[in-house]
Write an enzyme that holds these catalytic residues in place. Structure first.
Site, mmCIF file in Angstrom:
data_model
loop_
_atom_site.group_PDB
_atom_site.id
_atom_site.type_symbol
_atom_site.label_atom_id
_atom_site.label_comp_id
_atom_site.label_asym_id
_atom_site.label_seq_id
_atom_site.Cartn_x
_atom_site.Cartn_y
_atom_site.Cartn_z
ATOM 1 N N ASP A 26 0.824 -1.210 0.000
ATOM 2 C CA ASP A 26 0.000 0.000 0.000
ATOM 3 C C ASP A 26 0.865 1.272 0.000
ATOM 4 O OD1 ASP A 26 -2.367 1.402 -0.024
ATOM 5 O OD2 ASP A 26 -2.647 1.341 2.147
ATOM 6 N N HIS A 43 2.350 3.256 -9.011
ATOM 7 C CA HIS A 43 2.201 1.812 -9.246
ATOM 8 C C HIS A 43 3.415 1.278 -10.002
ATOM 9 C CE1 HIS A 43 -1.721 2.136 -7.599
ATOM 10 N NE2 HIS A 43 -2.282 2.741 -8.634
ATOM 11 N N LEU A 137 10.594 -20.540 -3.227
ATOM 12 C CA LEU A 137 9.626 -19.629 -2.602
ATOM 13 C C LEU A 137 8.353 -19.636 -3.438
ATOM 14 C CD1 LEU A 137 10.138 -16.173 -1.036
ATOM 15 C CD2 LEU A 137 8.550 -16.300 -2.943
HETATM 16 C C1 IPE Z 1 -5.497 -2.662 -0.187
HETATM 17 O O1 IPE Z 1 -5.143 -1.339 -0.329
HETATM 18 C C2 IPE Z 1 -5.448 -3.361 -1.507
HETATM 19 C C3 IPE Z 1 -4.128 -3.510 -2.130
HETATM 20 C C4 IPE Z 1 -2.987 -3.117 -1.635
HETATM 21 C C5 IPE Z 1 -4.144 -4.143 -3.406
HETATM 22 P P1 IPE Z 1 -6.224 -0.184 -0.537
HETATM 23 O O2 IPE Z 1 -5.447 1.068 -0.642
HETATM 24 O O3 IPE Z 1 -7.116 -0.532 -1.656
HETATM 25 O O4 IPE Z 1 -7.046 -0.265 0.807
HETATM 26 P P2 IPE Z 1 -7.921 0.856 1.546
HETATM 27 O O5 IPE Z 1 -8.867 1.422 0.538
HETATM 28 O O6 IPE Z 1 -6.958 1.884 2.059
HETATM 29 O O7 IPE Z 1 -8.580 0.103 2.655
HETATM 30 C C1 IPE Z 2 -1.542 0.211 -3.345
HETATM 31 O O1 IPE Z 2 -1.325 1.579 -3.384
HETATM 32 C C2 IPE Z 2 -1.736 -0.388 -4.712
HETATM 33 C C3 IPE Z 2 -3.093 -0.843 -5.001
HETATM 34 C C4 IPE Z 2 -4.120 -0.783 -4.210
HETATM 35 C C5 IPE Z 2 -3.303 -1.387 -6.295
HETATM 36 P P1 IPE Z 2 -2.538 2.610 -3.431
HETATM 37 O O2 IPE Z 2 -2.907 2.819 -4.853
HETATM 38 O O3 IPE Z 2 -3.634 2.154 -2.557
HETATM 39 O O4 IPE Z 2 -1.852 3.911 -2.852
HETATM 40 P P2 IPE Z 2 -2.465 4.906 -1.789
HETATM 41 O O5 IPE Z 2 -2.910 4.087 -0.615
HETATM 42 O O6 IPE Z 2 -3.588 5.619 -2.457
HETATM 43 O O7 IPE Z 2 -1.332 5.806 -1.436
HETATM 44 MG MG MG Z 3 -4.049 2.423 -0.602
#
Ligand code: IPE
Ligand code: IPE
Ligand code: MG
Length: 252
Positions: A26, A43, A137
């Site tokens: 995240d 990303h 792994l």
């Molecule tokens: C969780 O992160 C999903 C992934 C990392 C793929 P999100 O950014 O989507 O989660 P919330 O919305 O903060 O709960």
């Molecule tokens: C995690 O990073 C990746 C996915 C959920 C695909 P985010 O896209 O949720 O990044 P933030 O949380 O908005 O910073």
């Molecule tokens: Mg996120």
């Protein structure tokens, strides 16, 4: 990218290495926006972090990494971001599968097919097939994964077995439920790590993590390195896992 196994960057000696680490990758969007970049660029920066962490996990002796790449809730994002993430997941799998295969990594997919782009599914299947015999792994990519949905899918499969007489009503056990999950032989999660400072699980592996140690780290996912993973393992070692048991040891 074999330079990922460069000399001079060795893990510390660990007394207890978690067998299975679940990672919520995240913080890509915030990492990017804080640099004046678009979420998409965040990303993109996350790809290298994943490879780093897999290399660091191999060096530390971890056997299973399950990485949350796209949740069943992530469809709520803008159509542009969803489209980008679908395409990017496909590209990363195609671009990295040979390298991961060289590292003896087995790639698996946990998630559900409905809604997921067929081209992403075929890329996941191709990677699974290519790496099926690898043993160093197991890297499970959670794509279109949601923990509650996984349980709903399992319960639907079970109800069909009951209806067709393959299962006796009232005969369910933890084992027979686990058999219906996306990856029935996935071991329990020992260490659940989330990057970016958010302290929630966002529907990731609830069944498998019911006795995991949880660790919420401040680093955004693109800033994650092997050293961050090794720090997580060091912190894990300081936890006392009791699984409900207890030892009576009064201090005099
Ligand atoms: C969780 O992160 C999903 C992934 C990392 C793929 P999100 O950014 O989507 O989660 P919330 O919305 O903060 O709960
Ligand atoms: C995690 O990073 C990746 C996915 C959920 C695909 P985010 O896209 O949720 O990044 P933030 O949380 O908005 O910073
Ligand atoms: Mg996120």
């Amino acid at each position: 990218m074999t330079e990922l196994f460069e000399k001079g960057r060795k893990p510390p000696k660990f007394a207890a290495v978690p067998n299975h680490i679940a990672i919520v990758m995240d913080g890509n969007g915030r990492w990017a926006n804080e640099r004046g970049l678009t979420r998409t660029q965040g990303h993109i920066a996350g790809e290298a972090a994943l490879l780093e962490v897999v290399a660091g996990a191999i060096e530390a002796g971890v056997s299973h990494i399950t990485a949350y790449a796209f949740s069943t809730e992530n469809w709520k994002r803008s159509p542009d971001e969803v489209r980008f993430l679908m395409g990017y997941n496909k590209e990363v799998l195609r671009r990295r599968r040979d390298q991961l295969n060289d590292w003896d990594v087995r790639i698996r997919w946990a998630g559900r097919a409905p809604k997921l782009w067929p081209s992403v599914i075929s890329e996941l299947r191709a990677a699974e097939k290519l790496t099926a015999k690898n043993t160093t792994l197991t890297l499970t990519m959670a794509v279109n994964y949601g923990g509650r949905q996984e349980l709903v899918d399992a319960m639907n499969a079970i109800s069909e077995k009951v209806a067709s007489g393959k299962l006796k009503p009232g005969s369910l056990t933890q084992k027979s439920i686990a058999k219906e999950l996306y990856i029935p032989d996935m071991p329990d999660v020992d260490l659940f790590v989330r990057s970016s400072g958010e302290k929630r699980t966002s529907n990731f592996l609830p069944w498998q993590s019911s006795y995991a140690e949880y660790l919420f780290m401040d680093e955004y996912w693109p800033d994650f390195t092997k050293e961050t993973l090794w720090k997580a393992i060091s912190l894990y070692q300081t936890r006392q896992r009791r699984f409900g048991a207890a030892v009576d040891a009064p201090l005099n």
